[in-house]
Scaffold this motif. Structure first.
Motif, mmCIF file in Angstrom:
data_model
loop_
_atom_site.group_PDB
_atom_site.id
_atom_site.type_symbol
_atom_site.label_atom_id
_atom_site.label_comp_id
_atom_site.label_asym_id
_atom_site.label_seq_id
_atom_site.Cartn_x
_atom_site.Cartn_y
_atom_site.Cartn_z
ATOM 1 N N GLY A 210 0.703 -1.326 0.143
ATOM 2 C CA GLY A 210 -0.018 0.096 0.045
ATOM 3 C C GLY A 210 1.190 1.191 -0.179
ATOM 4 O O GLY A 210 0.235 2.372 0.137
ATOM 5 N N LEU A 211 2.144 1.193 -0.038
ATOM 6 C CA LEU A 211 2.896 2.245 -0.061
ATOM 7 C C LEU A 211 2.994 3.041 -1.295
ATOM 8 O O LEU A 211 2.521 2.165 -2.306
ATOM 9 C CB LEU A 211 4.427 2.164 0.385
ATOM 10 N N THR A 212 2.989 4.281 -1.492
ATOM 11 C CA THR A 212 3.129 4.846 -2.874
ATOM 12 C C THR A 212 4.361 4.881 -3.391
ATOM 13 O O THR A 212 5.325 4.694 -2.577
ATOM 14 C CB THR A 212 2.586 6.348 -2.638
ATOM 15 N N PRO A 213 4.550 5.436 -4.676
ATOM 16 C CA PRO A 213 6.230 5.356 -4.991
ATOM 17 C C PRO A 213 6.936 6.313 -4.486
ATOM 18 O O PRO A 213 7.996 6.166 -4.190
ATOM 19 C CB PRO A 213 5.792 5.862 -6.512
ATOM 20 N N THR A 214 6.189 7.498 -3.851
ATOM 21 C CA THR A 214 6.847 8.556 -3.045
ATOM 22 C C THR A 214 7.251 7.965 -1.822
ATOM 23 O O THR A 214 8.479 8.194 -1.512
ATOM 24 C CB THR A 214 6.069 9.592 -2.757
ATOM 25 N N ASP A 215 6.551 7.191 -1.125
ATOM 26 C CA ASP A 215 6.758 6.317 0.177
ATOM 27 C C ASP A 215 7.915 5.502 -0.109
ATOM 28 O O ASP A 215 8.952 5.220 0.865
ATOM 29 C CB ASP A 215 5.782 5.578 0.569
ATOM 30 N N VAL A 216 7.720 4.754 -1.234
ATOM 31 C CA VAL A 216 9.006 3.678 -1.459
ATOM 32 C C VAL A 216 10.303 4.343 -1.833
ATOM 33 O O VAL A 216 11.411 3.875 -1.071
ATOM 34 C CB VAL A 216 8.621 2.967 -2.643
ATOM 35 N N LEU A 217 10.510 5.421 -2.472
ATOM 36 C CA LEU A 217 11.678 6.137 -2.664
ATOM 37 C C LEU A 217 12.195 6.701 -1.452
ATOM 38 O O LEU A 217 13.535 6.749 -1.016
ATOM 39 C CB LEU A 217 11.397 7.250 -3.650
ATOM 40 N N GLU A 218 11.413 7.223 -0.642
ATOM 41 C CA GLU A 218 11.786 7.780 0.688
ATOM 42 C C GLU A 218 12.283 6.413 1.464
ATOM 43 O O GLU A 218 13.563 6.810 2.196
ATOM 44 C CB GLU A 218 10.707 8.324 1.506
ATOM 45 N N ARG A 219 11.743 5.575 1.590
ATOM 46 C CA ARG A 219 12.235 4.293 2.345
ATOM 47 C C ARG A 219 13.865 3.837 1.755
ATOM 48 O O ARG A 219 14.656 3.380 2.112
ATOM 49 C CB ARG A 219 11.427 3.280 2.403
ATOM 50 N N MET A 220 13.832 3.785 0.203
ATOM 51 C CA MET A 220 14.977 3.473 -0.175
ATOM 52 C C MET A 220 16.128 4.170 0.132
ATOM 53 O O MET A 220 17.292 3.809 0.005
ATOM 54 C CB MET A 220 14.682 3.398 -1.959
ATOM 55 N N SER A 221 15.709 5.701 0.025
ATOM 56 C CA SER A 221 16.665 6.707 0.447
ATOM 57 C C SER A 221 17.670 6.622 1.824
ATOM 58 O O SER A 221 18.659 6.931 2.153
ATOM 59 C CB SER A 221 16.304 8.053 0.212
ATOM 60 N N HIS A 222 16.837 5.674 2.833
ATOM 61 C CA HIS A 222 17.351 5.547 4.101
ATOM 62 C C HIS A 222 18.571 4.500 4.278
ATOM 63 O O HIS A 222 19.280 4.778 5.184
ATOM 64 C CB HIS A 222 16.240 4.966 4.895
#
Length: 327
Positions: A120-132
């Motif tokens: 249910g994450l959005t691409p914006t959420d996913v990219l933020e998580r990847m950036s961590h």
């Protein structure tokens, strides 16, 4: 200016990733260590695709890997030192595309992304998580959270996903036009319009103007945000000496009726004073003779070295782009 500048870069592809590295390098050379607070990158997602059940975001991954220092700089895509055992196994099963390589480490990224999207994450959420995972030194935003993959319509009416046209056929099939189905109903990802509005400078990377920058500009609201921002908008030519630096941007430009030249691409973006986007345009030294043509479009031309063949040249170009905006 004093303080930490707020910079927004619109980017995609290899040229975009190298340019973003250069801007980050220029900030660090100025003594700005928390570059993530200064640099926002709006990344093209028009070449995304579902393949073998996973969601691929080639431009997102190229820029993420480059900033993380784990990219395969020689190939221009994928992870450094990657292997292809899973890709070979997929081919044994007749799955995926035999001409589209998925590295094992790269596939790990795609699996993680797909799992998060299905949760249910959005691409914006996913990219933020990847950036961590890595210290990227930049905030990355997708251009939109909607799926607006690029479709190539050929002269004979056939339709191919951009990745098949680009990777399998190497852009040898004559395109009539490029489409992003559903983009008219899409919206800019959260934070994109706000970052542009608050920016001290907006930079258009020397990415493919048709299939990398073009989809970003086609997202409803992005052009309007660029025209409305009080920040200077500075573009960097992807054409040097009348030729593309990498890839097949010349084929894309021809398809939309634009000449492969620094002047013509500047005209494609247009002068902000005439309803377009640009305040200034960086041209290569090889194109100095046509600087007056760019000026005639109502865009301030600046002749600078544009080759990004190593880190020092990337940083020098990043500094030149910032200086062009008075930042």
């Amino acid at each position: 200016m004093t303080g930490t500048p707020r910079i927004v870069v619109l980017a995609g592809g290899v040229g975009g990733s190298r340019f973003v590295l250069g801007v980050r390098g220029a900030l660090r050379a100025r003594g700005i260590h928390n570059t993530a607070a200064a640099l926002t990158v709006v990344v093209n997602t028009g070449d995304d695709i579902w393949l073998s059940g996973v969601r691929l975001q080639p431009d997102v991954d190229s820029i993420t890997y480059a900033l993380a220092g784990v990219n395969d700089a020689e190939r221009g895509w994928g992870r450094q030192g990657d292997t292809e055992r899973v890709n070979h196994e997929l081919q044994e099963w007749g799955a995926g595309w035999p001409w589209f390589t998925l590295g094992d480490l790269d596939l790990g990224t795609h699996l993680a992304r797909t799992g998060w999207l299905r949760e249910g994450l959005t691409p914006t959420d996913v990219l933020e998580r990847m950036s961590h995972r890595w210290d990227l030194g930049a905030r990355l935003l997708p251009m939109t959270d909607s799926e607006v993959d690029t479709v190539v319509v050929l002269d004979d009416g056939a339709r191919l996903h951009f990745q098949e046209w680009w990777t399998r056929h190497r852009a040898t099939l004559a395109p009539e036009r490029f489409e992003n189905p559903g983009i008219e109903a899409a919206a800019a990802a959260p934070g994109v319009a706000e970052a542009i509005a608050a920016a001290d400078v907006v930079l258009l990377a020397p990415s493919n103007p048709v299939v990398s920058i073009g989809p970003i500009l086609a997202v409803p609201g992005v052009r309007e945000a660029l025209r409305a921002t009080r920040a200077p908008v500075v573009g960097v030519s992807p054409i040097i000496g009348g030729k593309v630096v990498r890839g097949m941007a010349d084929v894309c430009l021809t398809a939309i009726g634009v000449e492969t030249s620094a002047t013509a691409v500047a005209g494609l973006y247009g002068a902000r004073g005439n309803g377009g986007l640009l305040d200034a345009w960086l041209l290569a030294e090889e194109d100095e003779a046509v600087a007056h043509e760019v000026a005639g479009l109502g865009i301030r031309p600046l002749v600078r070295p544009l080759w990004m063949t190593d880190a020092a040249r990337q940083t020098a170009l990043g500094e030149a782009a910032l200086a062009a905006a008075g930042v």
